[in-house]
Design a protein around this motif. Sequence first.
Motif, mmCIF file in Angstrom:
data_model
loop_
_atom_site.group_PDB
_atom_site.id
_atom_site.type_symbol
_atom_site.label_atom_id
_atom_site.label_comp_id
_atom_site.label_asym_id
_atom_site.label_seq_id
_atom_site.Cartn_x
_atom_site.Cartn_y
_atom_site.Cartn_z
ATOM 1 N N MET A 91 -47.806 -53.607 27.151
ATOM 2 C CA MET A 91 -48.258 -52.428 27.883
ATOM 3 C C MET A 91 -48.646 -52.830 29.300
ATOM 4 O O MET A 91 -49.434 -53.745 29.489
ATOM 5 N N THR A 92 -48.092 -52.163 30.253
ATOM 6 C CA THR A 92 -48.400 -52.435 31.646
ATOM 7 C C THR A 92 -49.530 -51.519 32.105
ATOM 8 O O THR A 92 -49.534 -50.326 31.817
ATOM 9 N N SER A 93 -50.458 -52.077 32.844
ATOM 10 C CA SER A 93 -51.565 -51.304 33.387
ATOM 11 C C SER A 93 -51.312 -51.029 34.867
ATOM 12 O O SER A 93 -50.966 -51.930 35.616
ATOM 13 N N PHE A 94 -51.489 -49.788 35.253
ATOM 14 C CA PHE A 94 -51.291 -49.391 36.650
ATOM 15 C C PHE A 94 -52.617 -49.142 37.361
ATOM 16 O O PHE A 94 -52.634 -48.586 38.444
ATOM 17 N N ASN A 95 -53.744 -49.570 36.756
ATOM 18 C CA ASN A 95 -55.051 -49.218 37.320
ATOM 19 C C ASN A 95 -55.353 -49.901 38.649
ATOM 20 O O ASN A 95 -56.299 -49.523 39.321
ATOM 21 N N SER A 155 -54.132 -46.061 40.143
ATOM 22 C CA SER A 155 -55.455 -45.947 40.743
ATOM 23 C C SER A 155 -55.479 -45.038 41.964
ATOM 24 O O SER A 155 -56.396 -44.262 42.145
ATOM 25 N N LYS A 156 -54.467 -45.139 42.815
ATOM 26 C CA LYS A 156 -54.481 -44.353 44.042
ATOM 27 C C LYS A 156 -53.073 -43.880 44.352
ATOM 28 O O LYS A 156 -52.139 -44.677 44.388
ATOM 29 N N VAL A 157 -52.931 -42.571 44.579
ATOM 30 C CA VAL A 157 -51.658 -41.983 44.988
ATOM 31 C C VAL A 157 -51.852 -41.433 46.391
ATOM 32 O O VAL A 157 -52.602 -40.487 46.600
ATOM 33 N N LEU A 158 -51.209 -42.071 47.335
ATOM 34 C CA LEU A 158 -51.239 -41.613 48.721
ATOM 35 C C LEU A 158 -50.039 -40.707 48.944
ATOM 36 O O LEU A 158 -49.004 -40.880 48.289
#
Length: 163
Positions: A1-5, A32-35
């Motif tokens: 499982m890949t974490s995108f945090n 964590s952050k979508v710009l």
Amino acid sequence: MTSFNSVNILVVDDHQNMRQIWQTILKGFGVSKVLQASDAASALEVLRDYSVDIAVVDVVMPDILGTELITMIRRADDSPNKMIPIIVCTADTRRSCIYQLINAGADEILTKPVRPDAIWQRLISVINHRRQFVKTPTYFGPDRRRVDDPSYKGRDRRESALI
């Protein structure tokens, strides 16, 4: 499982609704952050001002095409991050369009309408299976060949071009 945090993603699309859809999907994956940027100029500004791990670029925008933005990111002398993973989103599935995107330096291509599972697969690809970069007089970007054939000895062998 890949974490995108700890992943920051820039979404470049001129339609607010599409940016919102991307944000909802990416946040659902734990990003964590979508710009967001609505045009190429804003995208380049975000890339200069923030730490961005992945860019998602729409092809058709009012100021310049996504292919041109990718080319600027990959080849401009003042580019803030020439090696950023770039996932392109397009409704145009013609072979000529796909080749233009690949030749501009796109890492991955998604076709509209986007599906969360396809987005997940492209994210995993650019994070866990990033292709080596190639630098030639006419191209800079991820190796356009997806299959490495070490036995190939032809004129287009890229051993010296890989970064």
